[in-house]
Scaffold this motif. Structure first.
Motif: not given
Length: 281
Positions: A213-230
């Motif tokens: 229930g979120v946007t595609a952009s939020q999914v991709v950014l969350a993928w980055h964040l989950a890996q410790g990436t700035i």
């Protein structure tokens, strides 16, 4: 957006002990005349990490936004970058950036590209080290450095970059460069984090977005964040700025992260640091 509704952005501790907000606001390709307004809106949305560069020609807009908002200088993390054609005059370039920003220091100063054909980036790095000692930059790092460039820096200096800002998104993950960066204790920072929109069209991404229930952009950014990436997404639209910031509250499962990681095609959107030689002047 009220203060209570602004997401709390996590921080990453750099190898020099300083911290950086893990999700920031980039102003790449934001027209100079529109930069002040965009940055003011980003700060109002809750961003406290602004990424600019001398080559973007909008540092003054960033500075005017900082002055106009009245937010304490210590509350906002500012990154700017050394132009390729100024690697031989690094100190002067940094002073010019500080003047444009209206600041006496930046939180992070990066060598924008290695430009190996110039054979100047190790000299430029030595100047960044000196600038840090003088307090003109709190932290120093690099951008677009491949493993061979990191290795040469390692051989030429005892000071390790704090950050390597690289093109990084699901369809172009630069795994060898990420590994070479992280194994040296250098934080990975992603620009073009959604592949300039290309990766948002992937069915895997859209499916996960629908499930959560979120946007595609939020999914991709969350993928980055989950890996410790700035990560430093950009948008000129306030609603999109808020949407991107909301990615900090999106939690992906290990299976979802793995599914997104499987999208790697090794295809760049931007230039190749091994051969890029533009001056940016």
């Amino acid at each position: 957006m009220t203060a209570a509704s602004i997401p709390s952005v996590p921080t990453v501790t750099l190898n020099d002990g300083h911290t950086i907000p893990q999700l920031g606001f980039g102003v790449f390709q934001v027209p100079p005349a529109e930069t002040q307004k965009a940055v003011e809106e980003a700060l109002a949305a809750g961003y406290r990490h602004i990424d600019t560069a001398a080559a973007y020609r909008n540092e003054d807009g960033v500075g005017m936004a900082l002055a106009a908002t009245g937010i304490s200088r210590d509350e906002v993390f500012i990154t700017t970058k050394l132009r390729n054609g100024e690697q031989g005059v690094t100190r002067m370039a940094l002073e010019n950036s500080l003047a444009a920003l209206g600041l006496d220091r930046v939180d992070l100063y990066l060598i924008h590209w290695p430009v190996p054909s110039q054979n100047l980036y190790t000299e430029a790095w030595a100047e960044l080290v000196a600038a840090r000692k003088e307090g003109l930059a709190t932290s120093i790092g690099v951008s677009n450095f491949l493993p061979e460039h990191l290795e040469r820096l390692e051989q030429s200096s005892e000071v390790v970059p704090t950050v390597n800002q690289i093109e990084l998104h699901p369809s172009f993950q630069q795994r060898a460069t990420q590994e070479a960066t992280r194994q040296r204790g250098i934080a990975v920072e992603a620009y073009s984090p959604i592949g300039q929109g290309v990766d948002l069209k992937e069915q895997v991404v859209k499916g996960i977005a629908a499930d959560l229930g979120v946007t595609a952009s939020q999914v991709v950014l969350a993928w980055h964040l989950a890996q410790g990436t700035i990560v430093i997404p950009k948008s000129s639209r306030p609603e999109r700025m808020a949407e991107n910031l909301g990615a900090v509250d999106v939690q992906l499962t290990a299976e979802q992260i793995e599914a997104i990681s499987a999208l790697d095609t090794d295809k760049r959107v931007g230039a190749d640091p091994a051969t890029a030689a533009f001056t940016q002047l």
